[in-house]
Design an enzyme around this catalytic site. Structure first.
Site, short mmCIF file in Angstrom:
data_model
loop_
_atom_site.label_atom_id
_atom_site.label_comp_id
_atom_site.label_asym_id
_atom_site.label_seq_id
_atom_site.Cartn_x
_atom_site.Cartn_y
_atom_site.Cartn_z
N LYS A 80 0.84 -1.27 0.22
CA LYS A 80 0.07 0.09 0.15
C LYS A 80 0.85 1.09 -0.03
CE LYS A 80 -3.74 2.00 3.05
NZ LYS A 80 -4.50 1.64 4.17
N SER A 155 -9.13 1.51 3.38
CA SER A 155 -8.47 2.23 2.22
C SER A 155 -7.35 1.45 1.57
CB SER A 155 -7.61 3.31 3.39
OG SER A 155 -7.09 2.92 4.15
N SER A 179 -9.59 -0.62 7.54
CA SER A 179 -8.79 -0.72 6.29
C SER A 179 -8.29 -1.64 5.57
CB SER A 179 -7.92 0.61 6.40
OG SER A 179 -8.96 1.81 6.51
#
Lengths: 470, 72
Positions: A80, A155, A179
């Site tokens: 990420k 996210s 997330s």
């Protein structure tokens, strides 16, 4: 014969060690799939082709020479884009960090490099792990491989999309209020939020110091167990890092659930607004499956979900605002709309609000761990209360209301795993959540592996991922 | 934020305007509606935090010197 991208980490690892497969071939296959599929999915914001092939070549040389760095040696992965990568742009998917190139690796990235894993690139996220889904960012949002018009969840959006699309078996994500688990649920992947402090947060751009957790997103529970074994461990320079030994998370993975006591707070999701009957049915089916497999499942009551939600959200907004305070004042237009709208609210909170939130946090953590979790090995609950919504359903003035049941376990810090529980009538994945005692990821993973085998949903893949790579 | 004028703004809007003004923050007009909607939500949450509890109920982030000083 399975295509290379459908090999589990353990299967690929066995072939790498026997010489049937090279890390270079495995990596070239992944890069080819990224080139042919990711233009539709937008999982990646940066593909590090040269670095990936260098990592793979080194892994091949080392394995041939008898140097074995562990289960992720030669295995492709991605991060990420909030995890620092030395010398590689780390943007947090934001205009504010578009040119940021860190000098040092995040702790997790350093562990993965030391473990010989092969970095494919950096993955899409919501801006600063909070503001999304947004189309007013430097990169487009990731799309759900099961239906490209649908939200991935966030996210760790790119992480989940990349795993679901079969671009890689393992991606790193972070989880402050859901997330990792939210996108894993919506994309039909496995996502593990370990116990708070199990995996170092150092070098990962923070959203909330008190609630941030780092963890893996994978296609299978076994993959998650292998990945956790590499990334877990004490980091003296992370104030939240726990000094706890790291067990072999695969040692008891196949022992099943016989004799385990499972708490089932059905009221938490069944009574929540907007919970889909399909989600409830899938969870009830999972509870019956656990019973059939030899576990004892007991309905329990937890404190009102709104207490967990209020506690976690106030802490997250207060700390997130403090982190971004200066830019919110000086560069408001450089944030995406959603990010700004959420973070600026921290300016309205009082010191007493935050103190009350932290007092409630202690109360809820003690209540859960000295109550239900004292008498049960696991807790079974929902992840999302419905399948992934459409991307065009999000209005411009949408406050942060995620249809998720994940935030309680950020508040209490317990380990929590999401895994597929089935599919909606529209063909979108549904998920369930298994929560464990603190630092007992091994039992969570063991139960997850048993359920995964019994539910039999891992053979179904998005049609997108079945497209032939060029 | 109170472009509509104080007599047209709702009590919640006036409250939010006051808090932002006190902090010296000007919310861009384009983001205003979303911030107000989020504020309404947040206010509900801060009320929920106020559960009955004794004075000695400690917060979870009590100062721990050992965690602060290790590794240095």
């Amino acid at each position: 014969m399975k295509p290379l991208h459908e090999l589990s980490i353990a299967e690929a690892g066995a072939r790498l060690r026997s010489g049937q497969l090279s890390a270079t071939a495995l990596t070239e296959h992944a890069l080819s799939r990224i080139a042919s599929i990711d233009a539709r999915v937008h999982a990646f914001v940066l593909v590090t082709r040269e670095r990936a092939l260098e990592d793979a070549h080194r892994a091949d040389q080392e394995l041939r020479a008898g140097l074995d760095r562990g289960p992720l040696h030669g295995i492709p992965y991605a991060l990420k884009d909030i995890f620092d990568t030395a010398g590689l742009r780390t943007t947090c998917h934001s205009k504010l960090r578009i040119d940021h190139v860190p000098a040092e690796d995040a702790f997790v990235e350093a562990k993965l490099r030391a473990g010989g894993a092969v970095l494919l690139g950096k993955l899409a996220t919501h801006e600063f792990a909070l503001g999304g889904p947004s189309f007013d960012l430097p990169f487009p949002p990731a799309r759900n491989p099961w239906n490209l018009e649908h939200f991935t969840g966030g996210s760790s959006s790119g992480s989940a999309a990349a795993v679901a699309a079969g671009l890689l078996r393992f991606a790193m994500g972070s989880d402050t209020s859901g997330s990792i688990r939210g996108p894993a649920c919506f994309c039909g992947a496995v996502g593990l939020k370990p116990t708070y402090g199990r995996v170092s947060r150092r070098g990962t751009f923070p959203l909330s110091f008190a609630l941030d957790h780092c963890g893996p997103l994978t296609w299978s529970v076994e993959d998650a167990a292998l990945a956790l074994g590499v990334i877990a461990g004490h980091d003296a320079l992370d104030p939240g890092s726990a000094d706890e030994p790291v067990p072999d998370y695969t040692a008891r993975l196949k022992e099943g659930v016989h004799g385990l006591r499972v708490a089932y707070p059905r009221h938490h999701f069944a009574d929540a607004e907007g919970t889909s009957p399909e989600v409830i049915a899938a969870l009830d089916a999972a509870a019956r499956t656990l019973t059939r497999l030899g576990a004892t499942v007991e309905e329990v009551r937890l404190p009102d979900f709104r207490l967990f939600s209020a506690c976690g959200r106030v802490i997250m907004i207060a700390e997130g605002h403090a982190i971004h305070e200066r830019d919110l004042r000086e560069r408001p237009h450089d944030f995406a709309r959603y990010t700004y709208q959420r973070l600026i609210l921290g300016a309205t909170l009082s010191a007493a609000d935050l103190t009350q939130a932290f007092r409630l946090r202690r109360e809820l953590t003690v209540t859960l761990n000295q109550g239900v979790m004292k008498h049960h090995d696991l807790l079974l609950t929902a992840t999302g209360v419905g399948p992934a919504p459409r991307l065009d359903e999000f209005p411009p003035d949408w406050p942060l209301k995620m249809p998720m049941q994940t935030i309680p376990y950020n508040v209490t810090g317990n380990p929590a795993l999401t895994m597929p529980s089935g599919f909606s009538s529209t063909g979108l994945p549904l998920g369930l959540q298994l929560v464990g005692r603190v630092f007992d990821e091994a039992t969570v993973l063991r139960a997850g592996a048993a359920l995964e085998a019994a539910l039999g949903v891992r053979d179904r893949r998005p049609l997108l991922a079945a497209s032939p790579s060029r | 934020m109170d472009k509509a004028g104080p007599e047209a703004a709702s009590p919640l809007e006036r409250e939010l305007d006051l808090l932002m003004r006190r902090q010296g923050i000007t919310v861009p007009e384009a983001y205003r509606a979303g911030v107000l909607a989020g504020y309404e939500d947040l206010r509900r949450m801060t009320a929920v935090l106020r559960q009955p509890r004794p004075a000695e109920s400690e917060p979870s982030n009590v100062f721990h010197l050992d965690a602060l000083l290790r590794g240095r």
